[in-house]
Design a protein around this motif. Structure first.
Motif, PDB file in Angstrom:
ATOM      1  N   LYS A 199      -4.146 -11.071  -8.051  1.00 24.99           N
ATOM      2  CA  LYS A 199      -3.711 -11.836  -7.238  1.00 24.99           C
ATOM      3  C   LYS A 199      -2.840 -13.289  -7.826  1.00 24.99           C
ATOM      4  O   LYS A 199      -2.029 -13.645  -7.274  1.00 24.99           O
ATOM      5  N   GLY A 240      -0.330  -1.505   3.359  1.00 27.51           N
ATOM      6  CA  GLY A 240       0.295  -2.797   2.925  1.00 27.51           C
ATOM      7  C   GLY A 240      -0.638  -3.687   1.985  1.00 27.51           C
ATOM      8  O   GLY A 240      -1.649  -3.323   1.859  1.00 27.51           O
ATOM      9  N   GLU A 241      -0.140  -4.991   1.698  1.00 27.63           N
ATOM     10  CA  GLU A 241      -0.979  -5.794   0.728  1.00 27.63           C
ATOM     11  C   GLU A 241      -2.322  -6.116   1.361  1.00 27.63           C
ATOM     12  O   GLU A 241      -3.208  -6.316   0.656  1.00 27.63           O
ATOM     13  N   THR A 242      -2.273  -6.464   2.599  1.00 31.00           N
ATOM     14  CA  THR A 242      -3.432  -7.135   3.054  1.00 31.00           C
ATOM     15  C   THR A 242      -4.310  -6.151   3.298  1.00 31.00           C
ATOM     16  O   THR A 242      -5.808  -5.977   3.044  1.00 31.00           O
ATOM     17  N   ALA A 243      -3.999  -4.756   3.552  1.00 29.13           N
ATOM     18  CA  ALA A 243      -5.085  -3.643   3.893  1.00 29.13           C
ATOM     19  C   ALA A 243      -5.366  -3.305   2.319  1.00 29.13           C
ATOM     20  O   ALA A 243      -6.704  -2.953   2.353  1.00 29.13           O
ATOM     21  N   LYS A 244      -4.707  -3.309   1.254  1.00 25.77           N
ATOM     22  CA  LYS A 244      -5.326  -3.040   0.167  1.00 25.77           C
ATOM     23  C   LYS A 244      -6.225  -4.354  -0.319  1.00 25.77           C
ATOM     24  O   LYS A 244      -7.240  -3.841  -0.942  1.00 25.77           O
ATOM     25  N   ALA A 245      -6.087  -5.404  -0.056  1.00 26.22           N
ATOM     26  CA  ALA A 245      -7.135  -6.611  -0.438  1.00 26.22           C
ATOM     27  C   ALA A 245      -8.369  -6.312   0.613  1.00 26.22           C
ATOM     28  O   ALA A 245      -9.267  -6.409  -0.036  1.00 26.22           O
ATOM     29  N   ALA A 246      -7.905  -5.884   1.492  1.00 29.50           N
ATOM     30  CA  ALA A 246      -9.267  -5.611   2.552  1.00 29.50           C
ATOM     31  C   ALA A 246     -10.343  -4.479   2.063  1.00 29.50           C
ATOM     32  O   ALA A 246     -11.407  -4.547   1.984  1.00 29.50           O
ATOM     33  N   TRP A 260      -9.512  -8.156  -9.101  1.00 28.37           N
ATOM     34  CA  TRP A 260      -8.638  -8.280  -7.619  1.00 28.37           C
ATOM     35  C   TRP A 260      -8.239  -9.875  -7.897  1.00 28.37           C
ATOM     36  O   TRP A 260      -7.012 -10.044  -7.201  1.00 28.37           O
TER      37      TRP A 260
END
Length: 80
Positions: A67, A2-8, A63
């Protein structure tokens, strides 16, 4: 993933690079202040430290820019 996992993952890896770079820079200072100064090792540690900090900051900057572009693209297309 997911997008949040990639961001994390991006943020954690960037933080790791920056912390490792600061660790190398600190060791560089310790090596140059040693009783027989170890100049070559100190300079190598400084180069490694600066490279790691630079890589971490560049990863964070890239990053953030991606975004921002993604957000602007969604606003332009009306998909918010």
């Amino acid at each position: 993933m997911g997008e949040t996992a990639k961001a994390a993952v991006s943020i954690v890896f960037a933080a790791f690079l920056i912390i490792a770079g600061i660790y190398f820079l600190y060791n560089s200072l310790l090596l140059i202040k040693a009783s027989p100064p170890q100049v070559a090792a100190s300079l190598l540690a400084a180069i490694i430290g600066l490279s790691l900090v630079s890589a971490g900051v560049t990863l964070l900057r890239t990053w953030l820019v991606s975004k921002a572009v993604e957000t602007i693209g969604q606003e332009v297309s009306g998909k918010k």
